[in-house]
Design a protein around this motif. Structure first.
Motif, short mmCIF file in Angstrom:
data_model
loop_
_atom_site.label_atom_id
_atom_site.label_comp_id
_atom_site.label_asym_id
_atom_site.label_seq_id
_atom_site.Cartn_x
_atom_site.Cartn_y
_atom_site.Cartn_z
N ARG A 138 0.81 -1.22 0.00
CA ARG A 138 0.00 0.00 0.00
C ARG A 138 0.84 1.28 0.00
O ARG A 138 0.31 2.36 -0.16
CB ARG A 138 -0.96 0.02 1.19
N SER A 139 2.16 1.16 0.17
CA SER A 139 3.03 2.33 0.09
C SER A 139 3.22 2.70 -1.38
O SER A 139 2.93 1.90 -2.28
CB SER A 139 4.38 2.03 0.73
N LYS A 140 3.73 3.91 -1.65
CA LYS A 140 3.95 4.32 -3.04
C LYS A 140 4.92 3.37 -3.75
O LYS A 140 4.70 3.00 -4.89
CB LYS A 140 4.49 5.76 -3.10
N LEU A 141 6.00 2.98 -3.05
CA LEU A 141 6.96 2.06 -3.64
C LEU A 141 6.34 0.69 -3.84
O LEU A 141 6.50 0.06 -4.87
CB LEU A 141 8.22 1.97 -2.77
N GLY A 142 5.57 0.23 -2.86
CA GLY A 142 4.90 -1.06 -2.96
C GLY A 142 3.91 -1.10 -4.11
O GLY A 142 3.80 -2.09 -4.83
N LYS A 143 3.18 0.00 -4.32
CA LYS A 143 2.21 0.06 -5.43
C LYS A 143 2.93 0.02 -6.77
O LYS A 143 2.46 -0.62 -7.71
CB LYS A 143 1.37 1.33 -5.32
N LEU A 144 4.07 0.68 -6.86
CA LEU A 144 4.84 0.65 -8.10
C LEU A 144 5.34 -0.77 -8.39
O LEU A 144 5.23 -1.26 -9.51
CB LEU A 144 6.02 1.63 -8.03
N ILE A 145 5.83 -1.43 -7.36
CA ILE A 145 6.32 -2.81 -7.52
C ILE A 145 5.18 -3.74 -7.93
O ILE A 145 5.31 -4.53 -8.86
CB ILE A 145 6.99 -3.31 -6.22
N LYS A 146 4.04 -3.65 -7.24
CA LYS A 146 2.90 -4.52 -7.55
C LYS A 146 2.33 -4.24 -8.94
O LYS A 146 1.83 -5.14 -9.61
CB LYS A 146 1.80 -4.38 -6.50
N ALA A 147 2.40 -2.98 -9.40
CA ALA A 147 1.93 -2.65 -10.74
C ALA A 147 2.83 -3.27 -11.80
O ALA A 147 2.36 -3.80 -12.80
CB ALA A 147 1.86 -1.14 -10.93
N ALA A 148 4.12 -3.24 -11.57
CA ALA A 148 5.09 -3.77 -12.53
C ALA A 148 5.18 -5.29 -12.45
O ALA A 148 5.38 -5.96 -13.46
CB ALA A 148 6.46 -3.15 -12.29
N LEU A 149 5.06 -5.82 -11.24
CA LEU A 149 5.21 -7.26 -10.99
C LEU A 149 4.04 -7.73 -10.13
O LEU A 149 4.19 -7.90 -8.92
CB LEU A 149 6.53 -7.53 -10.26
N PRO A 150 2.86 -7.94 -10.72
CA PRO A 150 1.67 -8.27 -9.92
C PRO A 150 1.84 -9.46 -8.99
O PRO A 150 1.23 -9.51 -7.93
CB PRO A 150 0.60 -8.53 -10.97
N ALA A 151 2.66 -10.43 -9.34
CA ALA A 151 2.84 -11.61 -8.50
C ALA A 151 4.05 -11.48 -7.56
O ALA A 151 4.46 -12.46 -6.94
CB ALA A 151 3.02 -12.85 -9.38
N ALA A 152 4.58 -10.28 -7.43
CA ALA A 152 5.80 -10.06 -6.63
C ALA A 152 5.61 -10.43 -5.17
O ALA A 152 4.59 -10.10 -4.56
CB ALA A 152 6.24 -8.62 -6.74
N LYS A 153 6.60 -11.13 -4.64
CA LYS A 153 6.66 -11.45 -3.21
C LYS A 153 8.12 -11.53 -2.84
O LYS A 153 8.97 -11.84 -3.67
CB LYS A 153 5.99 -12.78 -2.92
#
Length: 173
Positions: free
Chosen positions: A84-99
């Motif tokens: 939910r952070s700005k960086l987290g949203k950018l990561i999830k947008a680029a890599l939806p399955a990121a963990k």
């Protein structure tokens, strides 16, 4: 002027830091609206005790093609962010399955995301990011302070920094 072993005098330091500024590159800003962009590069910047990453986003189509905008995000001292952070949203947008651990240079750069560019006088800023092919998030539910999946980031930093207090906004009814 007297020089002591290895010391640089004020006058010498001033002379070596002086640069002749002779030109500037004129660039067009990315237009307002929704655009498909690529995460081209990033650079670290320091503001007081906080570290930020400025991601360079480049438009891929239409009137935004080859136009750029910077998307600045806070980089926490502990290297952990929520989705939910700005960086987290950018990561999830680029890599939806990121963990787990994300390496910016190997995992995030050159990925495509969707952005909404808005005017925040006198600047333009990225209001939100989301995955290509998805619907944009509803603005009223963003940044509600709820914690989701934590994503760990992998980037080299020169110093340790204090993380700022987390802002949370709760929608009022």
């Amino acid at each position: 002027e007297i020089k002591y072993r290895g010391e640089v005098t004020f006058m010498e330091k001033k002379m070596t830091n002086k640069k002749d500024i002779t030109s500037v590159e004129l660039v067009d800003l990315i237009p307002l609206g929704v655009h498909r962009v690529i995460i081209d590069s990033f650079e670290k910047s320091e503001y007081g005790d906080y570290t930020y990453l400025d991601f360079q986003l480049v438009g891929l189509e239409g009137e935004a093609c080859d136009k750029e905008i910077k998307h600045g995000v806070h980089y926490p001292e502990n290297g952990k962010v929520t989705s939910r952070s700005k960086l987290g949203k950018l990561i999830k947008a680029a890599l939806p399955a990121a963990k787990g651990r994300i390496d910016f240079e190997n995992d995030l750069l050159q990925k495509e995301v969707m952005v909404r560019v808005v005017e925040d006088a006198p600047y333009l800023e990225v209001d939100t990011v989301w995955a290509v092919g998805q619907e944009p998030p509803v603005p009223s539910t963003e940044d509600n302070g709820e914690s989701e999946n934590e994503v760990s980031t992998d980037v080299e930093t020169d110093e340790d920094h204090n993380s700022p207090l987390k802002k949370s906004s709760v929608p009022t009814i």
